[in-house]
Enzyme design. Structure first.
Site, PDB file in Angstrom:
ATOM      1  N   GLN A 268      27.394  49.911  66.650  1.00 53.53           N
ATOM      2  CA  GLN A 268      27.382  48.598  67.409  1.00 53.53           C
ATOM      3  C   GLN A 268      26.543  49.214  68.840  1.00 53.53           C
ATOM      4  O   GLN A 268      26.200  48.507  69.821  1.00 53.53           O
ATOM      5  CB  GLN A 268      28.666  48.241  67.845  1.00 53.53           C
ATOM      6  CG  GLN A 268      29.338  47.566  66.308  1.00 53.53           C
ATOM      7  CD  GLN A 268      28.353  46.498  65.937  1.00 53.53           C
ATOM      8  OE1 GLN A 268      28.128  45.471  66.397  1.00 53.53           O
ATOM      9  NE2 GLN A 268      27.363  46.744  64.829  1.00 53.53           N
ATOM     10  N   HIS A 271      23.234  48.688  70.129  1.00 54.08           N
ATOM     11  CA  HIS A 271      22.628  47.364  70.147  1.00 54.08           C
ATOM     12  C   HIS A 271      22.291  47.143  71.774  1.00 54.08           C
ATOM     13  O   HIS A 271      21.389  47.015  71.950  1.00 54.08           O
ATOM     14  CB  HIS A 271      23.656  46.292  69.962  1.00 54.08           C
ATOM     15  CG  HIS A 271      23.656  45.892  68.641  1.00 54.08           C
ATOM     16  ND1 HIS A 271      22.528  45.336  67.833  1.00 54.08           N
ATOM     17  CD2 HIS A 271      24.603  46.052  67.671  1.00 54.08           C
ATOM     18  CE1 HIS A 271      23.095  44.853  66.862  1.00 54.08           C
ATOM     19  NE2 HIS A 271      24.034  45.344  66.437  1.00 54.08           N
ATOM     20  N   GLU A 336      34.841  41.109  67.088  1.00 53.64           N
ATOM     21  CA  GLU A 336      33.906  40.741  66.372  1.00 53.64           C
ATOM     22  C   GLU A 336      33.929  41.323  64.941  1.00 53.64           C
ATOM     23  O   GLU A 336      33.990  40.480  63.857  1.00 53.64           O
ATOM     24  CB  GLU A 336      32.545  40.886  67.023  1.00 53.64           C
ATOM     25  CG  GLU A 336      31.425  40.319  66.065  1.00 53.64           C
ATOM     26  CD  GLU A 336      30.111  40.739  66.983  1.00 53.64           C
ATOM     27  OE1 GLU A 336      29.028  40.057  66.619  1.00 53.64           O
ATOM     28  OE2 GLU A 336      30.171  41.489  67.699  1.00 53.64           O
ATOM     29  N   HIS A 337      33.761  42.699  64.923  1.00 52.18           N
ATOM     30  CA  HIS A 337      33.907  43.342  63.634  1.00 52.18           C
ATOM     31  C   HIS A 337      35.003  44.224  63.555  1.00 52.18           C
ATOM     32  O   HIS A 337      35.453  45.066  64.729  1.00 52.18           O
ATOM     33  CB  HIS A 337      32.592  44.357  63.636  1.00 52.18           C
ATOM     34  CG  HIS A 337      31.345  43.579  63.830  1.00 52.18           C
ATOM     35  ND1 HIS A 337      30.543  43.698  64.972  1.00 52.18           N
ATOM     36  CD2 HIS A 337      30.327  43.001  62.873  1.00 52.18           C
ATOM     37  CE1 HIS A 337      29.362  42.956  64.786  1.00 52.18           C
ATOM     38  NE2 HIS A 337      29.427  42.360  63.431  1.00 52.18           N
ATOM     39  N   ASP A 370      26.327  43.446  58.150  1.00 49.91           N
ATOM     40  CA  ASP A 370      25.161  43.066  58.950  1.00 49.91           C
ATOM     41  C   ASP A 370      23.924  42.482  58.288  1.00 49.91           C
ATOM     42  O   ASP A 370      23.117  41.720  58.447  1.00 49.91           O
ATOM     43  CB  ASP A 370      24.841  44.065  60.059  1.00 49.91           C
ATOM     44  CG  ASP A 370      25.548  44.146  61.212  1.00 49.91           C
ATOM     45  OD1 ASP A 370      26.108  43.196  61.522  1.00 49.91           O
ATOM     46  OD2 ASP A 370      25.445  44.839  62.050  1.00 49.91           O
TER      47      ASP A 370
END
Length: 442
Positions: A268, A271, A336-337, A370
């Site tokens: 992550q 990103h 989120e995750h 993902d």
């Protein structure tokens, strides 16, 4: 100079934990005032001038020399050619991922997306009619990176829901078209595709132009200009959500190889610099092991600078008193995750209430979700998992209530409705109900 990634080290036993924890979580979703004004100007211009404005902004922001919208629309033949031109291994991966995403969303539709009705004892019919949206727009980011997975995750549930037309917009700076994105549009069943992006693409979808059809809803992530534009057009069209920076939270009991967890945190952090990666674990020695793996693996990463800044500015390795406490903190974060990296993930899953997606067990890396596990990767961020859900078939459907009152039913319901309507001072409401009564209301 050697890059270093130094996530904030916290312990729930520290006297300053609450203040330090809140400071690390803080992220402002406020958009820069200059961006807001620029977006407002672009939206108004596209609404007024349509295609001409879209062409002008695409020339300016993406560096494309085009004279008409025809040059910005991708044909189905181009999408298929992009698919056919991929290496065999990429074609297979794309088709397999699409098949899994489609299978999951078809199951989702069967579970919650059907119309239903029943009749009560007096013959009155009550129910719900589920119908798909007529036309949706999907925004696919372009520029720094290309995201064929976003095409699959936005277009396939819309297709499964029965949406009539799916319009894709994707910026292609300097005219560089990513074949994997185009191929994904072909595999996912996109109806029409345009090489436009930014606020002008959102405006074109929301208001319609001579070339770009007006849609009912816009989904898909984008930069600050896209997020601001989506907020401004909401009400004219529907939107999925306003996405913040990507997030991952790993709950670890110390049983997973430390390098696996370090790489999951990287997944992550790479990103962008604002992405957030957090580890919660009761084992101090394991946290040290993860930090060592972060230090060892960072120099091997192509996006090492982004990862280092993300982890140093927004990352955290938090020692908790127990896994139970780790679960409670996770619910406060509502990530989120959420990875439950444990030998017994199903022991902890019942304690977890708030997360966009929950990944159970050491072998379930977030990256599988993902791309190809099946469930949607468009997830609520910035704590909004407390009240919102992943993108799904239900986002591309709407529900209409069905009411068919029998003559017998009108005798009972009419008295109730009239009484309440008179109480609200709405005489026409009351009399409309009373006109159906066989026996006038006393």
């Amino acid at each position: 100079m050697t890059l270093q990634a130094a996530p904030l080290r916290l312990s729930t036993e520290s006297a300053t934990f609450e203040a330090d924890f809140k400071a690390r979580l803080h992220w402002s979703a406020d958009t820069d005032a200059a961006i807001e004004q620029r977006v407002a100007d672009i939206l108004a211009d596209v609404q007024q001038r349509g295609d001409a404005a879209v062409i002008e902004y695409t020339q300016r922001f993406d560096g494309l020399s085009v004279a008409s919208m025809a040059a910005l629309e991708l044909t189905q033949a181009e999408l298929k050619a992009a698919f056919d031109g991929l290496p065999e291994v990429q074609r297979q991966a794309l088709e397999q991922a699409a098949r899994r995403v489609r299978s999951y969303h078809e199951a989702q539709k069967k579970a919650s997306g059907e119309s239903w009705s029943y009749r009560d004892e007096d013959g009155t019919l009550l129910g719900q009619k589920v119908t798909p949206l007529d036309r949706v727009g999907i925004y696919v980011p372009g520029g720094k990176a290309a995201y064929p997975s976003s095409v699959l995750m936005n277009a396939i549930p819309a297709h499964v829901a029965g949406v009539g037309e799916i319009i894709m917009v994707v910026p292609t700076p300097k005219g560089e078209k990513n074949p994997l994105v185009l191929a994904a549009a072909y595999v996912a069943g996109v109806s029409r595709a345009f090489t436009i992006g930014g606020a002008q693409a959102v405006a074109a979808l929301a208001y319609g132009t001579a070339t770009v059809p007006k849609v009912d809803k816009i989904t898909g992530p984008g930069n600050a200009y896209v997020a601001s534009a989506k907020k401004r057009v909401f009400g004219t069209v529907g939107i999925d959500m306003i996405a913040g920076p990507s997030e991952i939270l790993v709950l670890a009991d110390g049983s997973t190889p430390a390098d696996w967890v370090a790489m999951d945190l990287f997944s992550q952090a790479e990103h962008d610099e604002l992405a957030q990666s957090i580890l919660l674990c009761p084992d101090a020695a394991y946290i040290e092991a993860v930090q060592r793996e972060i230090d060892r693996l960072l120099p091997t990463m192509p996006r090492a600078a982004i990862i280092a800044k993300s982890l140093s500015d927004r990352g955290a390795l938090i020692q908790t008193r127990s896994m139970e406490e780790a679960c409670a903190i996770s619910n406060r974060i509502a990530p989120e995750h959420l990875e439950v990296s444990s030998n017994d993930p199903h022991r902890w899953e019942p304690l977890l209430k708030h997360a966009g997606a929950i990944f159970l067990g050491a072998f379930t890396s977030e990256s599988l979700g993902d791309y190809c596990a099946g469930p949607n990767h468009v997830l609520p961020t910035s704590g909004t998992a407390r009240f919102s859900s992943p993108l799904g078939v239900y986002d591309f459907q709407k529900r209409s209530s069905l009411i068919e009152v029998s003559e017998a039913g009108a005798q009972t319901l009419g008295l109730i409705a009239a009484e309440l309507a008179y109480g609200e001072g709405l005489q026409a409401h009351a009399q409309a109900a009373e006109m159906r009564l066989k026996t006038p209301r006393a």
